[in-house]
Design a protein around this motif. Structure first.
Motif, PDB file in Angstrom:
ATOM      1  N   ASP A  23    -112.697 -34.890 -95.331  1.00 27.88           N
ATOM      2  CA  ASP A  23    -111.941 -35.852 -96.217  1.00 27.88           C
ATOM      3  C   ASP A  23    -112.992 -36.351 -97.368  1.00 27.88           C
ATOM      4  OD1 ASP A  23    -109.445 -35.508 -94.884  1.00 27.88           O
ATOM      5  OD2 ASP A  23    -109.652 -37.758 -93.978  1.00 27.88           O
ATOM      6  N   ALA A  24    -113.994 -36.588 -96.840  1.00 28.65           N
ATOM      7  CA  ALA A  24    -114.961 -37.080 -97.756  1.00 28.65           C
ATOM      8  C   ALA A  24    -115.469 -36.019 -98.661  1.00 28.65           C
ATOM      9  CB  ALA A  24    -116.296 -37.572 -96.935  1.00 28.65           C
ATOM     10  N   GLN A  25    -115.508 -34.729 -98.192  1.00 34.00           N
ATOM     11  CA  GLN A  25    -115.731 -33.826 -99.124  1.00 34.00           C
ATOM     12  C   GLN A  25    -114.869 -33.574-100.306  1.00 34.00           C
ATOM     13  OE1 GLN A  25    -118.270 -32.400 -99.601  1.00 34.00           O
ATOM     14  NE2 GLN A  25    -119.625 -31.705 -97.633  1.00 34.00           N
ATOM     15  N   VAL A  27    -112.821 -35.813-101.479  1.00 36.18           N
ATOM     16  CA  VAL A  27    -112.827 -37.057-102.278  1.00 36.18           C
ATOM     17  C   VAL A  27    -114.081 -36.522-103.353  1.00 36.18           C
ATOM     18  CG1 VAL A  27    -113.686 -39.356-102.527  1.00 36.18           C
ATOM     19  CG2 VAL A  27    -111.945 -38.728-100.960  1.00 36.18           C
ATOM     20  N   ARG A  28    -115.312 -36.020-102.731  1.00 40.08           N
ATOM     21  CA  ARG A  28    -116.606 -35.824-103.411  1.00 40.08           C
ATOM     22  C   ARG A  28    -115.999 -34.691-104.515  1.00 40.08           C
ATOM     23  NH1 ARG A  28    -120.427 -31.660-103.098  1.00 40.08           N
ATOM     24  NH2 ARG A  28    -122.376 -32.498-104.170  1.00 40.08           N
ATOM     25  N   VAL A  58    -120.779 -40.395-101.841  1.00 38.33           N
ATOM     26  CA  VAL A  58    -119.747 -39.688-100.800  1.00 38.33           C
ATOM     27  C   VAL A  58    -120.242 -38.552-100.172  1.00 38.33           C
ATOM     28  CG1 VAL A  58    -117.511 -38.666-101.092  1.00 38.33           C
ATOM     29  CG2 VAL A  58    -117.766 -40.796-102.094  1.00 38.33           C
ATOM     30  N   VAL A  61    -122.061 -39.242 -97.136  1.00 34.58           N
ATOM     31  CA  VAL A  61    -121.253 -39.675 -96.196  1.00 34.58           C
ATOM     32  C   VAL A  61    -120.496 -38.320 -95.243  1.00 34.58           C
ATOM     33  CG1 VAL A  61    -118.605 -40.640 -95.752  1.00 34.58           C
ATOM     34  CG2 VAL A  61    -120.403 -41.941 -96.848  1.00 34.58           C
ATOM     35  N   ALA A  62    -120.230 -37.488 -96.416  1.00 33.52           N
ATOM     36  CA  ALA A  62    -119.523 -36.267 -95.740  1.00 33.52           C
ATOM     37  C   ALA A  62    -120.537 -35.554 -94.834  1.00 33.52           C
ATOM     38  CB  ALA A  62    -119.229 -35.342 -96.793  1.00 33.52           C
ATOM     39  N   CYS A  65    -121.059 -37.167 -91.530  1.00 36.70           N
ATOM     40  CA  CYS A  65    -120.183 -36.961 -90.627  1.00 36.70           C
ATOM     41  C   CYS A  65    -120.106 -35.847 -89.952  1.00 36.70           C
ATOM     42  CB  CYS A  65    -118.583 -37.146 -91.363  1.00 36.70           C
ATOM     43  SG  CYS A  65    -118.307 -38.879 -91.919  1.00 36.70           S
TER      44      CYS A  65
END
Length: 97
Positions: A23-25, A27-28, A58, A61-62, A65
């Motif tokens: 999900d973070a990827q 968003v990035r 972000v 964060v990715a 994770c």
């Protein structure tokens, strides 16, 4: 016989953390698409600078994770191996915890 309940919980945790990383990827990637906005207004430089900071954050964060999911999956495998070697899983009285 399937995995012990604790092993299953570790597997679920690894999958959830991996999903959050994905999900973070996403968003990035969406944020990166904003870098091409053709804006020359007064705040454009500040906006682009802050957007770059947020995009890097972000991305971190990715990456975090993905690394955490890998560590949890490795831990699950190690616990399963110990359980198989001792005949006890995480949830049993003689298990690894």
């Amino acid at each position: 016989m399937g995995p012990e309940p604790g092993e299953a919980r570790l597997g679920a945790l690894a999958r959830e953390v991996a999903r959050l990383g994905a999900d973070a990827q996403d968003v990035r990637a969406r944020l990166a698409g904003l870098h091409g906005i053709d804006w020359e207004g007064v705040g454009a430089a500040a906006f682009r600078s802050r957007l770059a900071e947020v995009t890097r954050g972000v991305g971190a964060v990715a990456t975090g994770c993905e690394e955490a999911a890998g560590r949890v999956a490795a831990h699950r495998s190690a616990v399963a191996a110990v359980g198989a070697a001792t005949g006890a899983g995480i949830g049993s009285a003689g298990g690894a915890g």
